[in-house]
Design a protein around this motif. Structure first.
Motif, short mmCIF file in Angstrom:
data_model
loop_
_atom_site.label_atom_id
_atom_site.label_comp_id
_atom_site.label_asym_id
_atom_site.label_seq_id
_atom_site.Cartn_x
_atom_site.Cartn_y
_atom_site.Cartn_z
N ALA A 23 46.59 -71.61 -63.57
CA ALA A 23 47.84 -71.35 -62.86
C ALA A 23 48.47 -70.03 -63.32
O ALA A 23 49.01 -69.27 -62.50
CB ALA A 23 48.82 -72.50 -63.08
N PHE A 24 48.39 -69.77 -64.61
CA PHE A 24 48.94 -68.53 -65.15
C PHE A 24 48.21 -67.32 -64.56
O PHE A 24 48.84 -66.34 -64.16
CB PHE A 24 48.82 -68.53 -66.68
CG PHE A 24 49.32 -67.27 -67.33
CD1 PHE A 24 50.66 -67.13 -67.65
CD2 PHE A 24 48.47 -66.21 -67.61
CE1 PHE A 24 51.14 -65.96 -68.24
CE2 PHE A 24 48.93 -65.05 -68.20
CZ PHE A 24 50.27 -64.93 -68.52
N ALA A 26 46.50 -67.19 -61.76
CA ALA A 26 46.82 -67.09 -60.33
C ALA A 26 48.17 -66.40 -60.12
O ALA A 26 48.32 -65.56 -59.22
CB ALA A 26 46.82 -68.47 -59.69
N GLU A 27 49.14 -66.74 -60.95
CA GLU A 27 50.45 -66.10 -60.86
C GLU A 27 50.37 -64.62 -61.22
O GLU A 27 51.01 -63.77 -60.57
CB GLU A 27 51.44 -66.82 -61.78
CG GLU A 27 52.88 -66.37 -61.62
CD GLU A 27 53.84 -67.19 -62.47
OE1 GLU A 27 54.99 -66.75 -62.65
OE2 GLU A 27 53.44 -68.28 -62.95
N ALA A 28 49.58 -64.31 -62.24
CA ALA A 28 49.40 -62.91 -62.64
C ALA A 28 48.74 -62.12 -61.52
O ALA A 28 49.12 -60.97 -61.22
CB ALA A 28 48.57 -62.83 -63.92
N GLU A 29 47.73 -62.71 -60.89
CA GLU A 29 47.04 -62.05 -59.77
C GLU A 29 47.99 -61.80 -58.61
O GLU A 29 47.99 -60.71 -58.01
CB GLU A 29 45.85 -62.90 -59.32
CG GLU A 29 44.71 -62.95 -60.33
CD GLU A 29 43.67 -64.00 -60.01
OE1 GLU A 29 42.52 -63.85 -60.45
OE2 GLU A 29 44.02 -65.00 -59.33
N ALA A 30 48.80 -62.79 -58.29
CA ALA A 30 49.74 -62.66 -57.18
C ALA A 30 50.75 -61.54 -57.45
O ALA A 30 51.05 -60.73 -56.56
CB ALA A 30 50.46 -63.98 -56.93
N GLY A 31 51.27 -61.51 -58.67
CA GLY A 31 52.25 -60.49 -59.02
C GLY A 31 51.65 -59.09 -58.99
O GLY A 31 52.27 -58.14 -58.49
N ARG A 65 51.23 -59.92 -68.55
CA ARG A 65 50.45 -61.07 -68.10
C ARG A 65 48.95 -60.79 -68.22
O ARG A 65 48.17 -61.68 -68.61
CB ARG A 65 50.82 -61.42 -66.66
CG ARG A 65 52.21 -61.99 -66.52
CD ARG A 65 52.60 -62.25 -65.08
NE ARG A 65 53.94 -62.77 -64.96
CZ ARG A 65 54.26 -64.06 -65.09
NH1 ARG A 65 53.31 -64.96 -65.32
NH2 ARG A 65 55.51 -64.48 -64.98
#
Length: 593
Positions: A23-24, A26-31, A65
């Protein structure tokens, strides 16, 4: 009780199968993707101050991140080279890193678009930018020396499965190393990490047998290693050519924020260490009953140093030594041991070598090594804790202000080694103990002034030859042995021609020429130790200030501001080399007593 197995669960529970880590990431990729898209869609006009500020904040968040994720995956792959899921994470993090580099390149290009007057106004009017102003100016200037952002983005994308992929191939190669070893009446397979510890064994017979097996094992993988190194160097040289860079040292010097003049001054001074270190190697050879030391004998303990130092004892020794210099350093060490930041267990399946990696969001570090109780292991542990202390000091700063270069990183680590060594030498109770400690100190001098110089000579000559075509494994071995003989002044009786195949540092793609910064750090820390002796306890605070500034100025500016010395002139380096080899006389006196 200090336990030699690290705790990764407190970072992300579940190891390479961690849902929290997934999840971390995925969030880093999105940002990162959102920032990249925003930069791409912003047009070619000069950005205003509001946009620059927003992008700076988002870039620093993406950087933090990325570093957090990359450090976790580095820990996973090191602790178990057979963890295929971790290898899969490596590729994903490399892709994230590529996307971040693309965003960073576009960000840098946007900085370069700003008019000089607007730039000065923006950086001057924002107090929150003061800590990262140096980094922003650096990025703005460097953007003008690269390809257009779109081409840099293509190169970064292709590098994931090309350039970085070849670098990661080392993990595949080292995973194939399994060396049979006779122990307790049975044959057991040793991993590369376990086998490497045998090369420093007190027994000459053990060292001799392992040296032959080690060379043979890496020789069997030499063709694979040669393929990887040739592709890594070929990619770099082609990219440099497209950028118009004629010197393969341009990038590593820029990364380390130092000039070629400083590098040349350092290496010229290092040549002055050859004669006294040859004397030390000859004395050590006689202690070990040999005419000349073999390559694998350089790190061997002298006879009186054959006793093992347990891991818990090492923890106490290091913490006590740190406390003599700085209560803050001692507290960092206690935290690292108590909270299990350190993976030191001697077991199969681990990658060889040691490292410290930082978690900027969690404000922690993790240290990796294989501990078998030698004085060299204690030095490695102190070395990596020095990195962790440096990281703790800068983790209070914005992410861009934490991006210190390898050469000053190695200053903090080798300074920590020096603290431990000095404290142990002061309390040594016998000539045998003193001899063993002086031997360990002089081993470091040999490592940084001879071994690292051999790596630098090999790599510079390899790149010069690689510009004309690929080199075969035998040619690489010839270059390696020639570099070793020159750097050691021919002082040894045997060499390690396949060292290029076995050493991880040659395969690293994030930092090219992963060698000369070690010597810089060693000699710069030697100068710091001299300053600490002159100034006394008050130097601890000045040392902390210097470390905090390591990502805020060039090394020449750092030395001038905090030590009032010039690094692009020979005097500082000559004095540091003289101090580094000063132990030879004391070693010789104890040999004769």
């Amino acid at each position: 009780m200090a336990q030699p197995i690290w705790n990764l669960e407190s970072l992300f529970a579940g190891g390479s199968s961690s849902l929290e880590f997934a999840a971390f990431v995925a969030e880093a990729e999105a940002g990162c993707d959102a920032l990249l898209n925003e930069l791409r869609e912003s047009g070619d006009s000069a950005p205003n101050a509001e946009r620059l500020s927003a992008w700076t904040a988002k870039l620093q968040d993406a950087l933090a991140r990325l570093k957090e994720a990359d450090s976790f995956v580095a820990c996973l792959t090191a602790q178990n080279v057979g963890d295929k899921r971790a290898v899969g994470w490596t590729e994903r993090i490399q892709t994230l890193s590529s996307r971040y580099r693309q965003a960073s390149d576009l960000f840098d290009a946007k900085l370069a678009l700003a008019a000089d007057s607007d730039w000065r106004s923006w950086t001057a009017d924002r107090p929150d930018l003061a800590a990262v102003a140096f980094s922003l100016n650096e990025k703005r200037g460097f953007a003008k020396e690269k390809l257009p952002p779109a081409l840099e983005a293509v190169a970064s994308e292709l590098a994931v499965d090309g350039y970085h992929g070849w670098g990661e191939h080392y993990n595949t190669i080292v995973g194939r190393i399994s060396i049979p070893w006779e122990e307790g009446g049975e044959t057991i397979p040793l991993s590369a990490g376990q086998a490497a510890n045998k090369l420093d064994d007190p027994s000459q017979a053990v060292r001799d047998v392992m040296a032959a097996k080690w060379e043979k094992a890496w020789g069997a993988q030499a063709d694979l290693g040669a393929d990887a190194l040739n592709r890594i160097a070929g990619f770099r040289l082609k990219l440099y050519r497209l950028r118009g860079w004629g010197d393969p040292l341009k990038e590593p010097l820029a990364i380390n924020r130092m000039t070629r003049r400083t590098l040349d001054a350092m290496w010229t001074a290092v040549e002055g260490s050859i004669s006294p270190l040859q004397r030390y190697l000859a004395l050590k050879a006689r202690l070990l009953g040999k005419m000349r030391l073999g390559w694998h004998d350089v790190g061997a303990p002298v006879a009186s140093a054959s006793s093992r130092i347990g891991y818990e004892e090492a923890a106490g020794l290091i913490t006590e030594a740190f406390s003599r210099f700085s209560p803050e350093m001692a507290e960092l060490a206690r935290t690292a041991f108590t909270d299990r930041w350190i993976e030191a267990e001697d077991r199969p399946g681990k990658r060889p070598g040691g490292f410290c990696t930082s978690f900027p969001i969690g404000r922690q570090s993790r240290i990796f090594m294989t501990y078998s109780g030698t004085p060299g292991n204690v030095s490695t542990l102190a070395h990596e804790l020095g990195h962790a202390y440096h990281a703790r000091l800068v983790q209070q700063l914005p992410p861009l202000a934490q991006e210190y270069a390898m050469n000053v990183a190695e200053t903090a680590s080798t300074f920590a080694e020096e603290i431990v060594s000095d404290a142990l030498l002061r309390r040594a109770g016998s000539d045998g103990e003193k001899l063993a400690l002086l031997d360990e100190r002089l081993q470091r001098a040999v490592a940084f002034c001879m071994n690292i110089r051999a790596r630098f000579l090999f790599e510079t000559r390899f790149y010069a030859r690689r510009a004309s075509g690929m080199l075969e494994a035998a040619e690489l071995s010839e270059l390696m042995e020639g570099a070793q003989k020159e750097a050691f002044g021919g002082a040894l009786g045997s060499w390690h021609p396949h060292f290029w195949a076995s050493k991880l540092h040659f395969y690293l793609t994030d930092v090219p020429f992963y060698n000369f910064p070690y010597t810089f750090g060693y000699l710069f820390s030697t100068g710091l130790a001299a300053a600490a002796e002159r100034e006394g306890p008050s130097f601890g605070r000045r040392y902390d200030d210097l470390l905090r500034d390591t990502a805020a100025m060039t090394v020449e500016e750092l030395a001038l501001r905090h030590l009032n010395v010039r690094l692009d002139e020979p005097h500082f380096w000559e004095s540091a080399v003289a101090r580094a080899v000063a132990d030879v006389d004391a070693f010789a006196a104890l040999c004769q007593s």
